[in-house]
Write a protein that holds these residues in place. Structure first.
Motif, PDB file in Angstrom:
ATOM      1  N   ILE A  58      -4.357  58.094 -84.554  1.00 36.41           N
ATOM      2  CA  ILE A  58      -4.459  56.912 -85.446  1.00 36.41           C
ATOM      3  C   ILE A  58      -5.162  57.459 -86.685  1.00 36.41           C
ATOM      4  O   ILE A  58      -6.368  57.285 -86.860  1.00 36.41           O
ATOM      5  CB  ILE A  58      -5.275  55.757 -84.819  1.00 36.41           C
ATOM      6  CG1 ILE A  58      -5.036  55.666 -83.298  1.00 36.41           C
ATOM      7  CG2 ILE A  58      -4.956  54.429 -85.524  1.00 36.41           C
ATOM      8  CD1 ILE A  58      -5.965  54.689 -82.584  1.00 36.41           C
ATOM      9  N   GLY A  59      -4.413  58.177 -87.483  1.00 31.05           N
ATOM     10  CA  GLY A  59      -5.016  58.929 -88.587  1.00 31.05           C
ATOM     11  C   GLY A  59      -5.544  60.252 -88.049  1.00 31.05           C
ATOM     12  O   GLY A  59      -5.274  60.623 -86.898  1.00 31.05           O
ATOM     13  N   ASN A  60      -6.364  60.914 -88.881  1.00 35.33           N
ATOM     14  CA  ASN A  60      -6.839  62.258 -88.526  1.00 35.33           C
ATOM     15  C   ASN A  60      -8.053  62.254 -87.633  1.00 35.33           C
ATOM     16  O   ASN A  60      -8.350  63.237 -86.972  1.00 35.33           O
ATOM     17  CB  ASN A  60      -7.223  63.003 -89.805  1.00 35.33           C
ATOM     18  CG  ASN A  60      -6.253  64.108 -90.085  1.00 35.33           C
ATOM     19  OD1 ASN A  60      -5.778  64.758 -89.156  1.00 35.33           O
ATOM     20  ND2 ASN A  60      -5.948  64.326 -91.354  1.00 35.33           N
ATOM     21  N   PHE A  61      -8.796  61.123 -87.643  1.00 39.74           N
ATOM     22  CA  PHE A  61     -10.103  61.139 -86.984  1.00 39.74           C
ATOM     23  C   PHE A  61     -10.195  60.230 -85.758  1.00 39.74           C
ATOM     24  O   PHE A  61     -11.269  60.068 -85.182  1.00 39.74           O
ATOM     25  CB  PHE A  61     -11.202  60.773 -87.998  1.00 39.74           C
ATOM     26  CG  PHE A  61     -11.147  61.672 -89.210  1.00 39.74           C
ATOM     27  CD1 PHE A  61     -11.616  62.970 -89.117  1.00 39.74           C
ATOM     28  CD2 PHE A  61     -10.574  61.235 -90.402  1.00 39.74           C
ATOM     29  CE1 PHE A  61     -11.528  63.826 -90.202  1.00 39.74           C
ATOM     30  CE2 PHE A  61     -10.496  62.072 -91.496  1.00 39.74           C
ATOM     31  CZ  PHE A  61     -10.966  63.383 -91.407  1.00 39.74           C
ATOM     32  N   ALA A  62      -9.105  59.620 -85.394  1.00 41.58           N
ATOM     33  CA  ALA A  62      -9.108  58.785 -84.191  1.00 41.58           C
ATOM     34  C   ALA A  62      -7.786  58.975 -83.465  1.00 41.58           C
ATOM     35  O   ALA A  62      -6.759  59.273 -84.082  1.00 41.58           O
ATOM     36  CB  ALA A  62      -9.288  57.314 -84.560  1.00 41.58           C
ATOM     37  N   ALA A  63      -7.839  58.823 -82.166  1.00 39.59           N
ATOM     38  CA  ALA A  63      -6.612  58.913 -81.360  1.00 39.59           C
ATOM     39  C   ALA A  63      -6.892  58.201 -80.052  1.00 39.59           C
ATOM     40  O   ALA A  63      -8.045  57.874 -79.730  1.00 39.59           O
ATOM     41  CB  ALA A  63      -6.239  60.368 -81.108  1.00 39.59           C
TER      42      ALA A  63
ATOM     43  N   THR B 255       4.860  55.412 -82.076  1.00 41.41           N
ATOM     44  CA  THR B 255       5.312  55.800 -83.417  1.00 41.41           C
ATOM     45  C   THR B 255       4.705  54.874 -84.465  1.00 41.41           C
ATOM     46  O   THR B 255       4.197  55.323 -85.500  1.00 41.41           O
ATOM     47  CB  THR B 255       6.860  55.762 -83.512  1.00 41.41           C
ATOM     48  OG1 THR B 255       7.390  56.581 -82.477  1.00 41.41           O
ATOM     49  CG2 THR B 255       7.358  56.254 -84.848  1.00 41.41           C
ATOM     50  N   GLY B 256       4.754  53.562 -84.194  1.00 41.85           N
ATOM     51  CA  GLY B 256       4.212  52.585 -85.146  1.00 41.85           C
ATOM     52  C   GLY B 256       2.722  52.805 -85.383  1.00 41.85           C
ATOM     53  O   GLY B 256       2.254  52.812 -86.528  1.00 41.85           O
ATOM     54  N   VAL B 257       1.971  52.995 -84.294  1.00 49.28           N
ATOM     55  CA  VAL B 257       0.520  53.170 -84.421  1.00 49.28           C
ATOM     56  C   VAL B 257       0.207  54.456 -85.198  1.00 49.28           C
ATOM     57  O   VAL B 257      -0.676  54.481 -86.072  1.00 49.28           O
ATOM     58  CB  VAL B 257      -0.139  53.173 -83.013  1.00 49.28           C
ATOM     59  CG1 VAL B 257      -1.549  53.727 -83.059  1.00 49.28           C
ATOM     60  CG2 VAL B 257      -0.141  51.761 -82.440  1.00 49.28           C
ATOM     61  N   GLU B 258       0.944  55.528 -84.915  1.00 52.80           N
ATOM     62  CA  GLU B 258       0.691  56.784 -85.634  1.00 52.80           C
ATOM     63  C   GLU B 258       1.005  56.615 -87.125  1.00 52.80           C
ATOM     64  O   GLU B 258       0.291  57.118 -87.992  1.00 52.80           O
ATOM     65  CB  GLU B 258       1.518  57.916 -85.021  1.00 52.80           C
ATOM     66  CG  GLU B 258       1.014  58.250 -83.617  1.00 52.80           C
ATOM     67  CD  GLU B 258       1.474  59.594 -83.077  1.00 52.80           C
ATOM     68  OE1 GLU B 258       2.616  59.988 -83.384  1.00 52.80           O
ATOM     69  OE2 GLU B 258       0.693  60.244 -82.359  1.00 52.80           O
ATOM     70  N   MET B 259       2.069  55.855 -87.418  1.00 54.85           N
ATOM     71  CA  MET B 259       2.439  55.614 -88.817  1.00 54.85           C
ATOM     72  C   MET B 259       1.361  54.786 -89.518  1.00 54.85           C
ATOM     73  O   MET B 259       0.967  55.075 -90.662  1.00 54.85           O
ATOM     74  CB  MET B 259       3.791  54.882 -88.872  1.00 54.85           C
ATOM     75  CG  MET B 259       4.358  54.726 -90.257  1.00 54.85           C
ATOM     76  SD  MET B 259       4.944  56.305 -90.908  1.00 54.85           S
ATOM     77  CE  MET B 259       4.246  56.289 -92.540  1.00 54.85           C
TER      78      MET B 259
END
Ligand code: FAD
Ligand code: NAD
Length: 401
Positions: free
Chosen positions: A349-354, A166-170
């Motif tokens: 991790i934002g729209n362009f990385a995961a 959750t933290g990383v996605e935020m």
């Protein structure tokens, strides 16, 4: 003869999908189904960080429940559940109303775990619901506005507590959303500080080391200040206190340090273990034969020591079996034991990385980000078919709240 009454508490991932499956499984007139939810809308919990950072339109995250269900088959009540009386087989709502059931599904989801840390409940911002993440967005825009008046740098420091998924996605969403918001509010983005504080030695500590390294590098590229192996000890309206005598002046602490079961389950006169409702292999609450529970408020032990984690993936797989078992129970048929099949995890991790893991394969980068979007689209497809995907992305609908 009176029709059996099936009552579902909570229209989150577990509740709404169970009600949609029941619409298909039940024969006409076989049972009355009632779905009860606090709000008139269902929200996409897995994307709440986007509401917090203002990177998604409200209609993409929250959608009117009556538009998602078949109102001929499911009766929807907007109401906040306060307790359940198992002897009277009744559910009580905040407004004093009561609803009787023959079969009950408790799918009331999660609440935020604060570990009793001083000031968190009062001053931190939680990623809990659509409303609570809208409050994060409003706080951010208020700080940008007020910074122009008083130039207080603490207004431009945004701290995310907890470096789990959750933290990383935020963090990823803030790093992408804040530059645009700064432009809109005419505040220099160079003055903004995004900070993460994690008690473990790294972010996503439960993931393979290569994935941790990749995530750390992406966060560093976003210029995020990282305090690892550091616990948050206290939060006040204008600072966060960390271990090692560190204080960060800030007005915005976003709390993502873990979840627990919805505390309402304690008011149900049912057995509670680790703050959740323990269920048998058929998803029935222990010692009952007409009360089911799934999702984050239930405790399903996958073996003697380990429970299934609080994830949408678990709630959705449980919903499928739970709907079948409710129908089997009312028809006097044999119930099916639930088996969980882990399909992998992917965090944006934002729209362009995961970053993710499917079986033994590690995923990262743009491909992982694409996979994440496919997973989200699949849920919408399940929920409302292709028309919902089109409406969510291109349509104009009434903004909830
Ligand atoms: P919820 O989806 O939380 O639904 C509970 C429902 O009950 C809500 O509609 C709520 O309004 C309602 N409710 C609560 N209290 C009451 C009351 N008193 N009366 C009436 N109604 C009430 N999991 C994954 O598998 N993959 C992911 O990518 C992922 N991403 C996530 C990202 C974020 C930011 C967060 C916070 C979580 C994420 N999760 C993810 C976890 C996942 O969202 C949860 O496990 C999932 O939502 C649980 O489903 P649920 O049905 O149990 O509860
Ligand atoms: P979590 O428990 O996974 O992570 C919380 C983090 O906060 C931990 O790393 C912990 O060390 C840290 N922490 C705890 N107390 C702290 C303190 N005082 N100071 C600093 N750090 C502290 O919780 P979560 O990230 O909210 O996730 C909840 C559930 O939702 C999990 O099951 C997760 O898998 C799921 N989820 C999944 C996804 C995904 O699959 N993309 C995304 C978000 C959440």
């Amino acid at each position: 003869m009176n029709k059996p009454k099936i009552v579902i508490l909570g229209a989150g991932y577990g509740g709404i999908i169970t009600s949609k499956k029941l619409e298909k499984l039940l024969k006409s007139g076989e049972a009355d189904v009632t779905l009860i939810n606090k709000h008139e809308y269902h929200y996409i919990t897995t994307q709440l960080h986007k509401t917090g950072a203002g990177t998604a339109a409200d209609r993409q995250i929250a959608m009117e429940i009556p538009e998602l269900i078949n109102e001929q088959k499911t009766n929807f009540i907007k109401g906040s559940v306060t307790s359940v009386d198992v002897k009277k087989q009744a559910v009580y709502l905040e407004d004093g109303e009561s609803v009787e059931y023959d079969y009950l599904l408790i799918a009331l989801g999660f609440d935020i775990e604060t570990f009793g840390i001083p000031g968190i409940k009062e001053h931190a911002f939680a990623i809990r619901s659509f409303r609570s993440t809208k409050a994060i967005y409003n706080q951010i825009t208020r700080q940008l506005t007020q910074y122009k008046e008083d130039k207080d740098p603490s207004r431009l420091t945004f701290v995310v507590a907890g470096g789990g998924f959750t933290g990383v996605e935020m963090l990823g969403e803030l790093a992408e959303g804040l530059p645009k918001l700064c432009k809109k509010y005419d505040v220099p983005y160079e003055e903004v500080k995004i900070v993460t504080v994690e008690a473990a030695p790294s972010v996503i500590p439960f993931f393979p080391k290569e994935s941790i390294q990749y995530t750390t590098e992406v966060l560093e590229k976003f210029n995020i200040n990282m305090y690892m192996s550091t616990k948050i000890l206290e939060c006040t309206p204008d600072k966060v206190v960390l271990e090692n005598n560190i204080e960060i002046p800030t007005r915005t602490l976003i709390w993502s340090c873990g979840v627990k079961g919805n505390p309402i389950v304690q008011n149900c006169g049912l057995p509670v273990e680790k703050g959740k409702l323990p269920v048998d292999p058929y998803l029935r609450v222990k010692d009952t034969n007409n009360i089911f529970s799934i999702g984050d408020c239930s405790l399903f032990m996958k073996d003697e020591k380990n429970a299934l984690p609080p994830t949408a993936q678990v709630a959705l797989q449980e919903a499928d079996v739970c709907a079948k078992n409710i129908v089997a129970a009312l028809r006097g048929e044999t119930l099916k034991a639930f088996e969980y099949h882990h399909k992998g995890s992917v965090a944006s991790i934002g729209n362009f990385a995961a970053v993710g893991k499917v079986g033994n394969f590690r995923l990262s980068g743009l491909f992982a980000a694409f996979m994440k979007q496919v997973i989200e689209a699949r849920y919408l497809l399940n929920l409302g078919g292709p028309s919902l995907i089109i409406k969510q992305h291109f349509g104009v609908s009434k903004e909830p709240v």
